[in-house]
Design a protein around this motif. Structure first.
Motif, PDB file in Angstrom:
ATOM      1  N   THR A  46       0.817  -1.208   0.000  1.00 61.02           N
ATOM      2  CA  THR A  46       0.000   0.000   0.000  1.00 61.02           C
ATOM      3  C   THR A  46       0.851   1.259   0.000  1.00 61.02           C
ATOM      4  OG1 THR A  46      -0.111  -0.052   2.416  1.00 61.02           O
ATOM      5  CG2 THR A  46      -1.892  -1.123   1.214  1.00 61.02           C
ATOM      6  N   PRO A  47       0.340   2.340  -0.581  1.00 58.56           N
ATOM      7  CA  PRO A  47       1.029   3.627  -0.476  1.00 58.56           C
ATOM      8  C   PRO A  47       0.991   4.105   0.973  1.00 58.56           C
ATOM      9  CG  PRO A  47      -1.133   3.922  -1.448  1.00 58.56           C
ATOM     10  CD  PRO A  47      -0.911   2.439  -1.350  1.00 58.56           C
ATOM     11  N   SER A  48       1.893   5.007   1.318  1.00 59.23           N
ATOM     12  CA  SER A  48       1.961   5.475   2.697  1.00 59.23           C
ATOM     13  C   SER A  48       1.232   6.802   2.860  1.00 59.23           C
ATOM     14  CB  SER A  48       3.422   5.639   3.133  1.00 59.23           C
ATOM     15  OG  SER A  48       4.090   6.567   2.294  1.00 59.23           O
ATOM     16  N   SER A  49       0.813   7.062   4.102  1.00 58.36           N
ATOM     17  CA  SER A  49       0.196   8.338   4.449  1.00 58.36           C
ATOM     18  C   SER A  49       0.532   8.630   5.901  1.00 58.36           C
ATOM     19  CB  SER A  49      -1.323   8.305   4.245  1.00 58.36           C
ATOM     20  OG  SER A  49      -1.937   7.618   5.314  1.00 58.36           O
ATOM     21  N   ILE A  50       0.162   9.812   6.365  1.00 54.22           N
ATOM     22  CA  ILE A  50       0.461  10.195   7.739  1.00 54.22           C
ATOM     23  C   ILE A  50      -0.767  10.065   8.626  1.00 54.22           C
ATOM     24  CG2 ILE A  50       2.374  11.724   7.182  1.00 54.22           C
ATOM     25  CD1 ILE A  50       0.470  14.046   7.156  1.00 54.22           C
ATOM     26  N   SER A  51      -1.830   9.449   8.133  1.00 52.51           N
ATOM     27  CA  SER A  51      -3.035   9.262   8.928  1.00 52.51           C
ATOM     28  C   SER A  51      -2.813   8.164   9.964  1.00 52.51           C
ATOM     29  CB  SER A  51      -4.210   8.881   8.035  1.00 52.51           C
ATOM     30  OG  SER A  51      -5.325   8.509   8.809  1.00 52.51           O
ATOM     31  N   THR A  52      -3.363   8.353  11.161  1.00 55.97           N
ATOM     32  CA  THR A  52      -3.305   7.334  12.210  1.00 55.97           C
ATOM     33  C   THR A  52      -4.680   6.743  12.507  1.00 55.97           C
ATOM     34  OG1 THR A  52      -3.549   9.022  13.926  1.00 55.97           O
ATOM     35  CG2 THR A  52      -1.304   8.396  13.294  1.00 55.97           C
ATOM     36  N   THR A  53      -5.666   7.065  11.689  1.00 60.01           N
ATOM     37  CA  THR A  53      -7.007   6.520  11.880  1.00 60.01           C
ATOM     38  C   THR A  53      -6.995   5.021  11.605  1.00 60.01           C
ATOM     39  OG1 THR A  53      -7.978   8.612  11.165  1.00 60.01           O
ATOM     40  CG2 THR A  53      -9.420   6.676  11.186  1.00 60.01           C
ATOM     41  N   GLN A  54      -7.567   4.247  12.513  1.00 54.74           N
ATOM     42  CA  GLN A  54      -7.599   2.804  12.353  1.00 54.74           C
ATOM     43  C   GLN A  54      -9.005   2.340  12.001  1.00 54.74           C
ATOM     44  OE1 GLN A  54      -6.039   0.958  15.870  1.00 54.74           O
ATOM     45  NE2 GLN A  54      -3.945   1.556  15.428  1.00 54.74           N
ATOM     46  N   LEU A  55      -9.064   1.301  11.155  1.00 55.31           N
ATOM     47  CA  LEU A  55     -10.354   0.718  10.798  1.00 55.31           C
ATOM     48  C   LEU A  55     -10.868  -0.130  11.950  1.00 55.31           C
ATOM     49  CD1 LEU A  55      -9.629  -0.498   7.165  1.00 55.31           C
ATOM     50  CD2 LEU A  55     -11.101   1.386   7.822  1.00 55.31           C
ATOM     51  N   PRO A  56     -12.178  -0.184  12.129  1.00 56.72           N
ATOM     52  CA  PRO A  56     -12.729  -1.096  13.140  1.00 56.72           C
ATOM     53  C   PRO A  56     -12.452  -2.543  12.739  1.00 56.72           C
ATOM     54  CG  PRO A  56     -14.472  -0.154  11.796  1.00 56.72           C
ATOM     55  CD  PRO A  56     -13.218   0.592  11.444  1.00 56.72           C
ATOM     56  N   GLU A  57     -12.523  -3.450  13.708  1.00 53.76           N
ATOM     57  CA  GLU A  57     -12.139  -4.838  13.465  1.00 53.76           C
ATOM     58  C   GLU A  57     -13.267  -5.698  12.909  1.00 53.76           C
ATOM     59  OE1 GLU A  57     -10.499  -6.380  17.022  1.00 53.76           O
ATOM     60  OE2 GLU A  57      -8.734  -5.077  16.994  1.00 53.76           O
ATOM     61  N   VAL A  58     -14.493  -5.198  12.902  1.00 54.56           N
ATOM     62  CA  VAL A  58     -15.614  -6.029  12.462  1.00 54.56           C
ATOM     63  C   VAL A  58     -16.409  -5.315  11.376  1.00 54.56           C
ATOM     64  CG1 VAL A  58     -15.825  -7.227  14.656  1.00 54.56           C
ATOM     65  CG2 VAL A  58     -17.068  -5.100  14.297  1.00 54.56           C
ATOM     66  N   ALA A  59     -17.212  -6.124  10.647  1.00 56.99           N
ATOM     67  CA  ALA A  59     -18.149  -5.602   9.647  1.00 56.99           C
ATOM     68  C   ALA A  59     -17.472  -4.728   8.600  1.00 56.99           C
ATOM     69  CB  ALA A  59     -19.293  -4.854  10.316  1.00 56.99           C
ATOM     70  N   PHE A 209     -16.222   5.509   2.219  1.00 57.08           N
ATOM     71  CA  PHE A 209     -15.388   4.321   2.377  1.00 57.08           C
ATOM     72  C   PHE A 209     -14.013   4.773   2.834  1.00 57.08           C
ATOM     73  CE2 PHE A 209     -15.846   5.608  -2.040  1.00 57.08           C
ATOM     74  CZ  PHE A 209     -14.544   5.927  -2.398  1.00 57.08           C
ATOM     75  N   SER A 210     -13.169   3.815   3.154  1.00 61.02           N
ATOM     76  CA  SER A 210     -11.812   4.121   3.614  1.00 61.02           C
ATOM     77  C   SER A 210     -10.789   3.651   2.589  1.00 61.02           C
ATOM     78  CB  SER A 210     -11.525   3.438   4.959  1.00 61.02           C
ATOM     79  OG  SER A 210     -12.253   4.035   5.987  1.00 61.02           O
ATOM     80  N   LEU A 211      -9.697   4.365   2.510  1.00 60.40           N
ATOM     81  CA  LEU A 211      -8.529   3.930   1.744  1.00 60.40           C
ATOM     82  C   LEU A 211      -7.481   3.456   2.739  1.00 60.40           C
ATOM     83  CD1 LEU A 211      -8.152   6.692  -0.999  1.00 60.40           C
ATOM     84  CD2 LEU A 211      -9.127   4.397  -1.247  1.00 60.40           C
ATOM     85  N   ILE A 212      -7.058   2.221   2.618  1.00 64.41           N
ATOM     86  CA  ILE A 212      -6.084   1.654   3.546  1.00 64.41           C
ATOM     87  C   ILE A 212      -4.680   1.998   3.060  1.00 64.41           C
ATOM     88  CG2 ILE A 212      -5.203  -0.465   4.570  1.00 64.41           C
ATOM     89  CD1 ILE A 212      -7.959  -1.663   4.255  1.00 64.41           C
ATOM     90  N   THR A 213      -3.889   2.579   3.935  1.00 67.64           N
ATOM     91  CA  THR A 213      -2.528   2.980   3.596  1.00 67.64           C
ATOM     92  C   THR A 213      -1.575   2.538   4.694  1.00 67.64           C
ATOM     93  OG1 THR A 213      -2.838   5.139   4.659  1.00 67.64           O
ATOM     94  CG2 THR A 213      -3.312   5.008   2.301  1.00 67.64           C
ATOM     95  N   ALA A 214      -0.291   2.586   4.379  1.00 66.32           N
ATOM     96  CA  ALA A 214       0.739   2.322   5.376  1.00 66.32           C
ATOM     97  C   ALA A 214       1.091   3.629   6.086  1.00 66.32           C
ATOM     98  CB  ALA A 214       1.984   1.727   4.712  1.00 66.32           C
ATOM     99  N   LEU A 215       1.467   3.537   7.350  1.00 66.93           N
ATOM    100  CA  LEU A 215       1.758   4.726   8.142  1.00 66.93           C
ATOM    101  C   LEU A 215       3.181   5.207   7.886  1.00 66.93           C
ATOM    102  CD1 LEU A 215       0.778   6.663  10.373  1.00 66.93           C
ATOM    103  CD2 LEU A 215       1.784   5.067  12.038  1.00 66.93           C
ATOM    104  N   GLU A 216       3.310   6.510   7.692  1.00 67.73           N
ATOM    105  CA  GLU A 216       4.640   7.106   7.564  1.00 67.73           C
ATOM    106  C   GLU A 216       4.786   8.218   8.594  1.00 67.73           C
ATOM    107  OE1 GLU A 216       4.090  10.663   4.276  1.00 67.73           O
ATOM    108  OE2 GLU A 216       4.714   8.675   3.584  1.00 67.73           O
ATOM    109  N   ASP A 217       6.001   8.682   8.793  1.00 62.92           N
ATOM    110  CA  ASP A 217       6.241   9.745   9.764  1.00 62.92           C
ATOM    111  C   ASP A 217       5.579  11.036   9.313  1.00 62.92           C
ATOM    112  OD1 ASP A 217       7.749   8.042  11.280  1.00 62.92           O
ATOM    113  OD2 ASP A 217       9.639   8.600  10.311  1.00 62.92           O
ATOM    114  N   ARG A 218       5.016  11.760  10.276  1.00 62.66           N
ATOM    115  CA  ARG A 218       4.400  13.040   9.962  1.00 62.66           C
ATOM    116  C   ARG A 218       5.456  14.128   9.819  1.00 62.66           C
ATOM    117  NH1 ARG A 218      -0.813  13.834  13.870  1.00 62.66           N
ATOM    118  NH2 ARG A 218      -1.969  11.984  13.252  1.00 62.66           N
TER     119      ARG A 218
END
Length: 233
Positions: A46-59, A209-218
């Motif tokens: 996945t591409p990286s971003s500086i977002s720290t928002t996590q997806l919920p684990e269900v549904a 919807f959400s776009l899933i990305t890898a975390l990078e340094d802010r």
């Protein structure tokens, strides 16, 4: 003259049985408390971003696009995954012939990219034949003339929603979950294919919807968490 008393040694205790029981208990607790990684058929860088928002684990229904543009679908909830398969197999849908083994194997799949044209044949594979089978990816093409005819992704979105409705009917109000959607695209995935996926979701009026990305340094001084992984729910 007093008689000589024989010396008595300390009693010997065989610990073999106790050690065996201890190892059996340890093995039992490891197996019952460890969540094993589900089988994944594709690797997404996945591409990286500086977002720290996590997806919920269900549904969550994940739509994944690899670097070759192949589309895969996954459900984070195994029960939801099984229910979606049962709906797809119905006589008014794809009319698939399911066995208990089919359902059990499918429940271990973290994601899959099998078009419905060969889905029955894929279900009937066993062992190494199924594990080694190359997933060709699903159709996500939308055209004005056919209006999604043959679009496997759109079908799975509908089955996922129906499965979630059925599951919520059995749950109390405070445990009901709304099915959410996330797109996980490889950093080198063709933009056209990502656009097709988004168009398919939007055709179902899914605009959050959400776009899933890898975390990078802010970068220094950055404070907002609204960008990056989360587009919205």
């Amino acid at each position: 003259m007093a008689a000589h008393k024989p010396k008595r040694g300390a009693p010997a205790i065989d610990m073999t049985a106790m050690v065996d029981v201890a190892f059996l208990l340890l093995t039992f607790f490891i197996l019952t408390t460890t969540r094993f990684r589900e089988e994944s058929v594709v690797e997404i860088d996945t591409p990286s971003s500086i977002s720290t928002t996590q997806l919920p684990e269900v549904a969550i229904m994940n739509v994944e696009v690899d670097r070759d543009g192949k589309v895969f679908v996954g459900f984070t909830d195994p029960d939801l995954r099984e229910e979606a398969l049962k709906i797809a197999a119905g006589p008014d849908e794809k009319d698939l012939k399911l066995t208990r083994e089919n359902i059990s194997d499918f429940s271990t799949m973290q994601n899959f990219g099998i078009p419905f044209t060969i889905f029955q044949q894929w279900l009937e594979l066993h062992g190494e034949d199924r594990v080694g089978f190359e997933h060709p990816g699903m159709s996500a093409i939308i055209t004005d003339s056919t209006r999604m005819t043959g679009n496997d992704l759109k079908d799975w979105v509908r089955y996922g929603r129906m499965a979630n409705i059925r599951r919520n009917q059995e749950l109390p109000a405070d445990l009901k979950k709304r099915l959410r959607f996330a797109i996980k695209g490889d950093a080198e995935a063709p933009y056209k294919k990502i656009s097709q996926v988004i168009s398919t979701l939007q055709d179902w009026k899914i605009n959050q919807f959400s776009l899933i990305t890898a975390l990078e340094d802010r970068p220094a001084g950055y404070e907002s968490e609204e960008e990056g992984e989360k587009i919205g729910f």
